[in-house]
Scaffold this motif. Structure first.
Motif, PDB file in Angstrom:
ATOM      1  N   SER A   1       0.947  -1.031   0.026  1.00  0.00           N
ATOM      2  CA  SER A   1       0.072   0.073   0.044  1.00  0.00           C
ATOM      3  C   SER A   1       0.810   1.140   0.135  1.00  0.00           C
ATOM      4  N   GLY A   2       0.460   2.311  -0.671  1.00  0.00           N
ATOM      5  CA  GLY A   2       1.239   3.548  -0.637  1.00  0.00           C
ATOM      6  C   GLY A   2       0.916   3.999   0.555  1.00  0.00           C
ATOM      7  N   VAL A   3      -0.174   3.862   1.335  1.00  0.00           N
ATOM      8  CA  VAL A   3      -0.581   4.509   2.597  1.00  0.00           C
ATOM      9  C   VAL A   3      -0.560   3.242   3.745  1.00  0.00           C
ATOM     10  N   GLY A   4       0.340   3.561   4.747  1.00  0.00           N
ATOM     11  CA  GLY A   4       0.534   2.434   5.996  1.00  0.00           C
ATOM     12  C   GLY A   4      -0.658   2.592   6.823  1.00  0.00           C
ATOM     13  N   ASN A   5      -1.251   1.502   7.159  1.00  0.00           N
ATOM     14  CA  ASN A   5      -2.486   1.183   7.919  1.00  0.00           C
ATOM     15  C   ASN A   5      -2.060   0.555   9.066  1.00  0.00           C
ATOM     16  N   TYR A   6      -2.288   1.188  10.435  1.00  0.00           N
ATOM     17  CA  TYR A   6      -1.880   0.596  11.562  1.00  0.00           C
ATOM     18  C   TYR A   6      -3.019   0.417  12.449  1.00  0.00           C
ATOM     19  N   VAL A   7      -3.152  -0.694  13.268  1.00  0.00           N
ATOM     20  CA  VAL A   7      -4.033  -0.694  14.473  1.00  0.00           C
ATOM     21  C   VAL A   7      -3.181  -1.006  15.648  1.00  0.00           C
ATOM     22  N   ASP A   8      -3.186  -0.393  16.702  1.00  0.00           N
ATOM     23  CA  ASP A   8      -2.435  -0.462  17.843  1.00  0.00           C
ATOM     24  C   ASP A   8      -0.878  -0.796  17.736  1.00  0.00           C
ATOM     25  N   GLY A   9      -0.522  -0.393  16.613  1.00  0.00           N
ATOM     26  CA  GLY A   9       1.088  -0.413  16.150  1.00  0.00           C
ATOM     27  C   GLY A   9       1.145  -1.468  15.307  1.00  0.00           C
TER      28      GLY A   9
ATOM     29  N   ILE B   1       5.139   5.601   1.648  1.00  0.00           N
ATOM     30  CA  ILE B   1       5.661   6.410   0.792  1.00  0.00           C
ATOM     31  C   ILE B   1       4.574   7.634   0.476  1.00  0.00           C
ATOM     32  N   GLY B   2       3.334   7.353   1.298  1.00  0.00           N
ATOM     33  CA  GLY B   2       2.363   8.327   0.746  1.00  0.00           C
ATOM     34  C   GLY B   2       1.640   8.994   2.311  1.00  0.00           C
ATOM     35  N   GLY B   3       2.236   8.061   3.402  1.00  0.00           N
ATOM     36  CA  GLY B   3       1.580   8.503   4.682  1.00  0.00           C
ATOM     37  C   GLY B   3       1.139   7.248   5.493  1.00  0.00           C
ATOM     38  N   ALA B   4       0.250   7.410   6.544  1.00  0.00           N
ATOM     39  CA  ALA B   4      -0.117   6.480   7.287  1.00  0.00           C
ATOM     40  C   ALA B   4      -1.261   7.029   8.188  1.00  0.00           C
ATOM     41  N   LEU B   5      -2.363   6.045   8.463  1.00  0.00           N
ATOM     42  CA  LEU B   5      -3.349   6.167   9.304  1.00  0.00           C
ATOM     43  C   LEU B   5      -3.167   5.052  10.648  1.00  0.00           C
ATOM     44  N   SER B   6      -3.158   5.797  11.592  1.00  0.00           N
ATOM     45  CA  SER B   6      -2.917   4.856  12.789  1.00  0.00           C
ATOM     46  C   SER B   6      -4.088   4.929  13.887  1.00  0.00           C
ATOM     47  N   ILE B   7      -4.588   3.958  14.171  1.00  0.00           N
ATOM     48  CA  ILE B   7      -5.780   3.821  15.129  1.00  0.00           C
ATOM     49  C   ILE B   7      -5.314   3.205  16.334  1.00  0.00           C
ATOM     50  N   VAL B   8      -5.605   3.754  17.282  1.00  0.00           N
ATOM     51  CA  VAL B   8      -5.088   3.341  18.869  1.00  0.00           C
ATOM     52  C   VAL B   8      -6.478   3.400  19.758  1.00  0.00           C
ATOM     53  N   SER B   9      -6.302   1.879  19.900  1.00  0.00           N
ATOM     54  CA  SER B   9      -7.575   1.660  21.106  1.00  0.00           C
ATOM     55  C   SER B   9      -7.188   1.858  22.318  1.00  0.00           C
ATOM     56  N   ARG B  10      -7.984   1.858  23.298  1.00  0.00           N
ATOM     57  CA  ARG B  10      -7.878   2.034  24.803  1.00  0.00           C
ATOM     58  C   ARG B  10      -7.260   0.941  25.277  1.00  0.00           C
TER      59      ARG B  10
ATOM     60  N   TYR C   1     -14.531   1.276  17.638  1.00  0.00           N
ATOM     61  CA  TYR C   1     -15.153   1.396  18.862  1.00  0.00           C
ATOM     62  C   TYR C   1     -13.929   1.259  19.970  1.00  0.00           C
ATOM     63  N   ASP C   2     -14.296   1.913  21.021  1.00  0.00           N
ATOM     64  CA  ASP C   2     -13.536   2.271  22.307  1.00  0.00           C
ATOM     65  C   ASP C   2     -11.891   2.646  21.792  1.00  0.00           C
ATOM     66  N   VAL C   3     -12.064   3.571  20.982  1.00  0.00           N
ATOM     67  CA  VAL C   3     -10.806   4.265  20.388  1.00  0.00           C
ATOM     68  C   VAL C   3     -10.420   5.376  21.264  1.00  0.00           C
ATOM     69  N   LYS C   4      -9.006   5.213  21.553  1.00  0.00           N
ATOM     70  CA  LYS C   4      -8.321   6.378  22.143  1.00  0.00           C
ATOM     71  C   LYS C   4      -7.940   7.312  21.266  1.00  0.00           C
ATOM     72  N   SER C   5      -7.574   7.225  19.996  1.00  0.00           N
ATOM     73  CA  SER C   5      -7.168   8.281  19.388  1.00  0.00           C
ATOM     74  C   SER C   5      -6.868   7.739  17.639  1.00  0.00           C
ATOM     75  N   ILE C   6      -6.865   8.471  16.765  1.00  0.00           N
ATOM     76  CA  ILE C   6      -6.532   8.178  15.301  1.00  0.00           C
ATOM     77  C   ILE C   6      -5.609   9.143  14.913  1.00  0.00           C
ATOM     78  N   GLY C   7      -4.432   8.978  14.345  1.00  0.00           N
ATOM     79  CA  GLY C   7      -3.557   9.911  14.010  1.00  0.00           C
ATOM     80  C   GLY C   7      -3.246   9.647  12.355  1.00  0.00           C
ATOM     81  N   LEU C   8      -3.005  10.788  11.814  1.00  0.00           N
ATOM     82  CA  LEU C   8      -3.034  10.846  10.366  1.00  0.00           C
ATOM     83  C   LEU C   8      -1.788  11.470   9.807  1.00  0.00           C
ATOM     84  N   GLN C   9      -0.783  10.779   9.361  1.00  0.00           N
ATOM     85  CA  GLN C   9       0.515  11.271   9.019  1.00  0.00           C
ATOM     86  C   GLN C   9       0.451  11.595   7.507  1.00  0.00           C
ATOM     87  N   LYS C  10       0.679  12.778   7.184  1.00  0.00           N
ATOM     88  CA  LYS C  10       0.534  13.219   5.613  1.00  0.00           C
ATOM     89  C   LYS C  10       1.968  13.308   5.042  1.00  0.00           C
ATOM     90  N   GLY C  11       2.223  12.519   4.234  1.00  0.00           N
ATOM     91  CA  GLY C  11       3.412  12.439   3.363  1.00  0.00           C
ATOM     92  C   GLY C  11       4.462  11.279   3.811  1.00  0.00           C
TER      93      GLY C  11
END
Length: 544
Positions: free
Chosen positions: A100-108, A143-152, A122-132
């Motif tokens: 993927s050109g964009v990395g997708n992460y759940v709890d690392g 290469i394109g960024g990352a979407l990181s979902i962190v649960s509690r 559900y029961d999400v602590k935070s969502i981080g978006l890395q652009k670039g």
């Protein structure tokens, strides 16, 4: 409650902050940043946008397809049980076998596959978006960024909540979590959600609702953190989804040529009605298991994450949007992956900070597809096995120029290998042919990253960076072809952001320039017959 009403009944029961002999001063700091650094006094951040639990509730976001409403610069295209996260116009290719050109992460945990499967939130602590691009963040690099979902994570005190939503179109949604200390230094947290909704769109030809949704998911975490600096956590997550979101689409009659319409197919005037000759579905099974170890040794910190994931996707899509038996596509994916990330970082923040790590990833995928064009007496069927190995050695050195300014240099050394074993059957009025591909290839890449950042007393952040991005080469899951080469990118960016007190008003402005080399593109060969699947090739250069 009828489908013609727009009345929803909300019932909310919160069992929060039920204290059980817990001193607030002993509360645990939970890291929500996907940055490599593990405290709040950090060097330049890898993340451009954040959403926290309160933001998700206020925006009524309970699915990854809805994140784009609150995060500028990001979009999610969904279809066939897969999703393509796009950041600044950069996403994955159309192949579930490609990186993927964009990395997708759940709890690392890096989610396997070039085509990401959307998920409930559900029961999400935070969502981080890395652009670039980043060569060091999350270890794997993107290469394109990352979407990181962190649960509690589990807390050392009792708390929990239950949310219930009832609405029109037969919508029923319940989600909740419960946290329980087990005595000593142990605690457990269990969370889950279940969703059911009738379809918004009626298929007049088959008499069924198209884009209905039914899913459930749950997550369990067991945490042990004694006073000697260890922090251990075992996590298990499972999700089952029957979601035909995106299937109930009418064809666009104003652009291109539609074979179904040319053969007499019809399109209803009501946009909530379709004439599809195929019963469409998108079924997903996902399981993620992980074990995290954190240890503060004083001058050095250890952070290790081991992950196993299993993904099963089955879909059936109608490709032309009419009742004519013209074209349909069945796709299937079976995937298993094992990953290990090991990081060591310094604790001293007086002037220098350093980080060094190793990332390993192995996945095995079984892919299948069946594209049927009965009106043209043609079909394309294929199946294949793909084995992927990836490894990265990465490091980062940060220097505090002054109290609120940092300079950072990172370097990653990537190794990727791909091995494919695939067969493809092509049938047309001209005859049939069986094609096979047994091949392997490997690549190496050196990826530097340089950035500077300054934060003033008014919560203004100024930054500039230069990064070399990379996306591994591979094999096309839909066509028989030789390996395509890696894609490289030099990204230059500078910007400013401001976070007002309480995050009620945030602003961000940036200027960036992307210089691509060997960019990976999907192309259909000139003069190819109907039903030909695209090839993945490398263009010479491109810029954004």
């Amino acid at each position: 409650m009828t489908k013609n009403t727009w009345i929803a009944l909300f019932f909310l029961a919160h069992l929060t902050n039920v204290w059980a002999g817990f001193d607030e001063e002993e509360s645990v700091t939970i890291i929500v940043s996907p940055s490599q650094w593990d405290d709040d006094d950090s060097p330049p951040s890898h993340v451009n946008e954040y959403l926290y639990a309160d933001d998700l509730g206020r925006e009524n976001i309970d699915h990854t397809s809805e994140i784009q409403r609150a995060m500028p610069g990001m979009s999610l295209m969904q279809g066939g049980g897969f999703g393509n996260v796009v950041i600044r116009g950069v996403g994955s290719t159309l192949s579930s076998a490609s990186e993927s050109g964009v990395g997708n992460y759940v709890d690392g945990i890096y989610l396997n596959g070039g085509m990401w499967s959307p998920r409930s939130l559900y029961d999400v602590k935070s969502i981080g978006l890395q652009k670039g691009p980043s060569s060091v963040a999350q270890g794997y690099g993107t290469i394109g960024g990352a979407l990181s979902i962190v649960s509690r994570d589990p807390d050392p005190y009792i708390n929990g909540f239950v949310d219930l939503l009832l609405g029109d179109y037969g919508q029923r949604r319940v989600s909740g979590a419960y946290n329980q200390p087990l005595g000593g230094d142990w605690s457990v947290r269990v969370a889950g959600t279940a969703i059911q909704r009738d379809g918004y769109t009626k298929n007049l030809y088959l008499g069924n609702e198209v884009d209905n949704q039914e899913s459930y998911a749950w997550r369990g975490k067991l945490r042990f953190w004694p006073e000697d600096g260890w922090d251990l956590m075992l996590s298990m997550e499972t999700e089952r989804v029957d979601d035909a979101h995106g299937c109930g689409k009418q064809p666009d009659t104003d652009s291109g040529v539609n074979g179904g319409i040319l053969l007499g197919g019809t399109v209803p005037d009501n946009p909530r009605e379709v004439m599809h000759d195929t019963r469409e579905y998108q079924d997903t099974e996902r399981d993620i298991y992980s074990f995290r170890v954190k240890r503060d040794f004083g001058p050095v910190k250890l952070h290790a994450t081991t992950g196993y994931q299993r993904l099963v996707v089955d879909s059936n899509e109608e490709l032309h949007g009419t009742e004519v038996d013209f074209a349909s596509s069945i796709r299937a994916l079976r995937s298993e992956a094992l990953s290990q990330e090991l990081r060591f970082s310094s604790s001293d923040v007086e002037r220098f900070r350093w980080l060094a790590g190793l990332y390993l990833h192995n996945s095995e995928k079984r892919l299948g597809f069946d594209v049927d064009l009965p009106a043209l007496a043609s079909l394309s069927q294929g199946s294949g096995d793909l084995n992927e190995w990836s490894a990265a050695l990465f490091g980062e050195l940060a220097y505090r120029v002054e109290a609120r300014s940092w300079a950072r240099f990172g370097l990653s050394y990537r190794y990727d290998s791909r091995e494919v074993d695939q067969d493809k059957l092509l049938v047309s009025p001209m005859g049939s042919s069986l094609l096979s591909n047994r091949d392997s290839d490997a690549w190496l890449a050196l990826l530097p990253e340089l950035s500077i950042e300054h934060n003033d007393l008014s919560n203004n952040r100024f930054y500039a960076k230069a990064v070399r991005g990379y996306k591994a080469g591979g094999f096309n899951a839909a066509s028989i072809q030789s390996a395509y080469e890696p894609e490289y990118l030099w990204a230059y960016e500078m910007g400013v952001s401001r976070a007002a007190t309480g995050r009620r008003l945030n602003g961000h402005a940036s200027i960036f320039y992307y210089d691509y080399e060997d960019i990976q593109l999907f192309t259909i060969p000139a003069g190819a017959p109907a039903g030909t699947t695209p090839l993945i090739s490398n263009a010479a250069r491109a810029s954004v």
